[in-house]
Design a protein around this motif. Structure first.
Motif, PDB file in Angstrom:
ATOM      1  N   GLY A 190       0.707  -1.150   0.061  1.00  0.00           N
ATOM      2  CA  GLY A 190      -0.122  -0.040  -0.014  1.00  0.00           C
ATOM      3  C   GLY A 190       0.835   1.214   0.033  1.00  0.00           C
ATOM      4  O   GLY A 190       0.498   2.184  -0.630  1.00  0.00           O
ATOM      5  N   ARG A 191       1.929   1.345   0.655  1.00  0.00           N
ATOM      6  CA  ARG A 191       2.763   2.501   0.721  1.00  0.00           C
ATOM      7  C   ARG A 191       3.289   2.864  -0.743  1.00  0.00           C
ATOM      8  O   ARG A 191       3.344   3.957  -1.117  1.00  0.00           O
ATOM      9  N   GLU A 192       3.957   1.784  -1.354  1.00  0.00           N
ATOM     10  CA  GLU A 192       4.054   2.168  -2.748  1.00  0.00           C
ATOM     11  C   GLU A 192       3.162   2.319  -3.697  1.00  0.00           C
ATOM     12  O   GLU A 192       3.184   3.460  -4.479  1.00  0.00           O
ATOM     13  N   ALA A 193       1.883   1.828  -3.573  1.00  0.00           N
ATOM     14  CA  ALA A 193       0.927   2.368  -4.300  1.00  0.00           C
ATOM     15  C   ALA A 193       0.249   3.874  -3.941  1.00  0.00           C
ATOM     16  O   ALA A 193       0.096   4.431  -5.083  1.00  0.00           O
ATOM     17  N   LEU A 194       0.406   4.247  -2.645  1.00  0.00           N
ATOM     18  CA  LEU A 194       0.148   5.861  -2.405  1.00  0.00           C
ATOM     19  C   LEU A 194       1.191   6.609  -3.242  1.00  0.00           C
ATOM     20  O   LEU A 194       0.849   7.423  -3.634  1.00  0.00           O
ATOM     21  N   ARG A 195       2.492   6.023  -3.040  1.00  0.00           N
ATOM     22  CA  ARG A 195       3.632   6.946  -3.857  1.00  0.00           C
ATOM     23  C   ARG A 195       3.236   6.890  -5.482  1.00  0.00           C
ATOM     24  O   ARG A 195       3.348   8.068  -6.097  1.00  0.00           O
ATOM     25  N   LEU A 196       2.787   5.567  -5.994  1.00  0.00           N
ATOM     26  CA  LEU A 196       2.665   5.751  -7.339  1.00  0.00           C
ATOM     27  C   LEU A 196       1.536   6.568  -7.793  1.00  0.00           C
ATOM     28  O   LEU A 196       1.422   7.040  -8.855  1.00  0.00           O
ATOM     29  N   LEU A 197       0.391   6.685  -6.901  1.00  0.00           N
ATOM     30  CA  LEU A 197      -0.655   7.381  -7.414  1.00  0.00           C
ATOM     31  C   LEU A 197      -0.433   8.847  -7.298  1.00  0.00           C
ATOM     32  O   LEU A 197      -0.855   9.512  -7.863  1.00  0.00           O
ATOM     33  N   GLU A 198       0.403   9.164  -6.157  1.00  0.00           N
ATOM     34  CA  GLU A 198       1.083  10.686  -6.010  1.00  0.00           C
ATOM     35  C   GLU A 198       1.809  10.951  -7.547  1.00  0.00           C
ATOM     36  O   GLU A 198       1.745  11.984  -8.172  1.00  0.00           O
ATOM     37  N   GLU A 199       2.859   9.977  -7.857  1.00  0.00           N
ATOM     38  CA  GLU A 199       3.705  10.486  -8.996  1.00  0.00           C
ATOM     39  C   GLU A 199       2.955  10.467 -10.501  1.00  0.00           C
ATOM     40  O   GLU A 199       3.388  11.001 -11.243  1.00  0.00           O
ATOM     41  N   HIS A 200       2.171   9.435 -10.524  1.00  0.00           N
ATOM     42  CA  HIS A 200       1.633   9.048 -11.757  1.00  0.00           C
ATOM     43  C   HIS A 200       0.139   9.657 -12.011  1.00  0.00           C
ATOM     44  O   HIS A 200      -0.444   9.262 -13.019  1.00  0.00           O
ATOM     45  N   GLY A 201      -0.482  10.082 -11.076  1.00  0.00           N
ATOM     46  CA  GLY A 201      -1.761  10.553 -11.263  1.00  0.00           C
ATOM     47  C   GLY A 201      -2.785   9.458 -11.165  1.00  0.00           C
ATOM     48  O   GLY A 201      -2.519   8.370 -10.601  1.00  0.00           O
ATOM     49  N   GLY A 202      -3.959  10.078 -11.754  1.00  0.00           N
ATOM     50  CA  GLY A 202      -5.115   9.017 -11.688  1.00  0.00           C
ATOM     51  C   GLY A 202      -5.123   7.792 -12.555  1.00  0.00           C
ATOM     52  O   GLY A 202      -4.252   7.717 -13.608  1.00  0.00           O
ATOM     53  N   PHE A 203      -5.649   6.683 -12.233  1.00  0.00           N
ATOM     54  CA  PHE A 203      -5.942   5.512 -12.931  1.00  0.00           C
ATOM     55  C   PHE A 203      -7.256   5.200 -13.360  1.00  0.00           C
ATOM     56  O   PHE A 203      -8.135   5.675 -12.571  1.00  0.00           O
ATOM     57  N   ASP A 204      -7.310   4.482 -14.460  1.00  0.00           N
ATOM     58  CA  ASP A 204      -8.858   3.986 -14.681  1.00  0.00           C
ATOM     59  C   ASP A 204      -9.349   3.042 -13.960  1.00  0.00           C
ATOM     60  O   ASP A 204     -10.464   2.778 -13.437  1.00  0.00           O
ATOM     61  N   PHE A 205      -8.552   2.132 -13.512  1.00  0.00           N
ATOM     62  CA  PHE A 205      -8.568   1.061 -12.501  1.00  0.00           C
ATOM     63  C   PHE A 205      -7.715   0.886 -11.232  1.00  0.00           C
ATOM     64  O   PHE A 205      -6.430   1.192 -11.680  1.00  0.00           O
ATOM     65  N   VAL A 206      -8.181   0.465 -10.306  1.00  0.00           N
ATOM     66  CA  VAL A 206      -7.024   0.182  -9.008  1.00  0.00           C
ATOM     67  C   VAL A 206      -7.733  -1.401  -8.699  1.00  0.00           C
ATOM     68  O   VAL A 206      -8.797  -1.678  -8.303  1.00  0.00           O
ATOM     69  N   VAL A 207      -6.708  -2.393  -8.909  1.00  0.00           N
ATOM     70  CA  VAL A 207      -6.975  -3.500  -8.316  1.00  0.00           C
ATOM     71  C   VAL A 207      -5.970  -3.897  -7.113  1.00  0.00           C
ATOM     72  O   VAL A 207      -4.843  -3.900  -7.459  1.00  0.00           O
ATOM     73  N   SER A 208      -6.619  -4.169  -6.044  1.00  0.00           N
ATOM     74  CA  SER A 208      -5.716  -4.274  -4.687  1.00  0.00           C
ATOM     75  C   SER A 208      -6.163  -5.130  -3.937  1.00  0.00           C
ATOM     76  O   SER A 208      -7.363  -5.402  -3.784  1.00  0.00           O
ATOM     77  N   ASP A 209      -4.891  -5.742  -3.532  1.00  0.00           N
ATOM     78  CA  ASP A 209      -5.269  -6.671  -2.280  1.00  0.00           C
ATOM     79  C   ASP A 209      -5.784  -5.864  -0.801  1.00  0.00           C
ATOM     80  O   ASP A 209      -5.478  -4.567  -1.244  1.00  0.00           O
ATOM     81  N   ILE A 210      -6.789  -6.256  -0.224  1.00  0.00           N
ATOM     82  CA  ILE A 210      -7.197  -5.606   1.016  1.00  0.00           C
ATOM     83  C   ILE A 210      -6.029  -5.537   2.185  1.00  0.00           C
ATOM     84  O   ILE A 210      -5.612  -4.440   2.620  1.00  0.00           O
ATOM     85  N   SER A 211      -5.682  -6.846   2.501  1.00  0.00           N
ATOM     86  CA  SER A 211      -4.748  -6.852   3.659  1.00  0.00           C
ATOM     87  C   SER A 211      -3.431  -7.099   3.097  1.00  0.00           C
ATOM     88  O   SER A 211      -3.030  -8.327   2.536  1.00  0.00           O
ATOM     89  N   MET A 212      -2.778  -6.219   3.620  1.00  0.00           N
ATOM     90  CA  MET A 212      -0.997  -6.073   3.198  1.00  0.00           C
ATOM     91  C   MET A 212      -0.216  -5.524   4.361  1.00  0.00           C
ATOM     92  O   MET A 212      -0.679  -4.938   5.072  1.00  0.00           O
ATOM     93  N   PRO A 213       1.315  -6.054   4.219  1.00  0.00           N
ATOM     94  CA  PRO A 213       1.960  -5.606   5.244  1.00  0.00           C
ATOM     95  C   PRO A 213       2.396  -3.817   5.170  1.00  0.00           C
ATOM     96  O   PRO A 213       2.033  -3.311   4.071  1.00  0.00           O
ATOM     97  N   GLY A 214       2.924  -3.294   5.880  1.00  0.00           N
ATOM     98  CA  GLY A 214       3.547  -2.030   6.114  1.00  0.00           C
ATOM     99  C   GLY A 214       2.334  -0.799   6.362  1.00  0.00           C
ATOM    100  O   GLY A 214       2.707   0.300   6.251  1.00  0.00           O
ATOM    101  N   GLY A 215       1.167  -1.393   6.866  1.00  0.00           N
ATOM    102  CA  GLY A 215       0.069  -0.279   7.540  1.00  0.00           C
ATOM    103  C   GLY A 215      -0.793   0.301   6.555  1.00  0.00           C
ATOM    104  O   GLY A 215      -1.287   1.351   7.385  1.00  0.00           O
TER     105      GLY A 215
END
Length: 122
Positions: free
Chosen positions: A34-59
């Motif tokens: 999730g931490r990397e995903a938040l960074r990528l959202l900030e760097e790359h802007g919006g996406f058409d889809f987000v496909v994500s596991d719900i429970s992940m390490p890192g808080g």
């Protein structure tokens, strides 16, 4: 090309699913948590889809990623996945689809092809 953020902490599943999504014509940006995903959202802007596991390490959970993705691009469509039953998870966003893990890649592709609209949820 449809842009998709794929967030999965299992490296093998992340690689295999990314390959299938790319073969199906999606531009995939992948994150290992999730931490990397938040960074990528900030760097790359919006996406058409987000496909994500719900429970992940890192808080940072897939629910946190979904919320950030919606702020980044309000029309972003969500597919949230977990090996846990929905009764064991926090409340999911009303407009997010849920996919149980393990899943079949053709089922994920069909969900995405349908536009991942809430009415397509099982």
């Amino acid at each position: 090309m449809t842009r998709l953020l794929y967030v999965e902490d299992d490296p093998l599943l992340r690689t295999v699913t990314t390959m299938a999504l790319e073969d199906a014509g999606y531009e995939v940006v992948r994150a290992e948590d999730g931490r990397e995903a938040l960074r990528l959202l900030e760097e790359h802007g919006g996406f058409d889809f987000v496909v994500s596991d719900i429970s992940m390490p890192g808080g940072v959970s897939g629910l946190d990623v979904a919320q950030a993705a919606r702020q980044s691009r309000p029309g972003c469509r969500m597919v949230l996945m977990s090996g846990y039953a929905t009764s064991q998870l926090p409340a999911l966003p009303d407009d997010a689809l849920f996919m149980t893990k393990p899943f079949r890649v053709p089922d994920l592709l069909a969900m995405l092809a349908d536009g991942a609209q809430p009415s397509a949820a099982a």
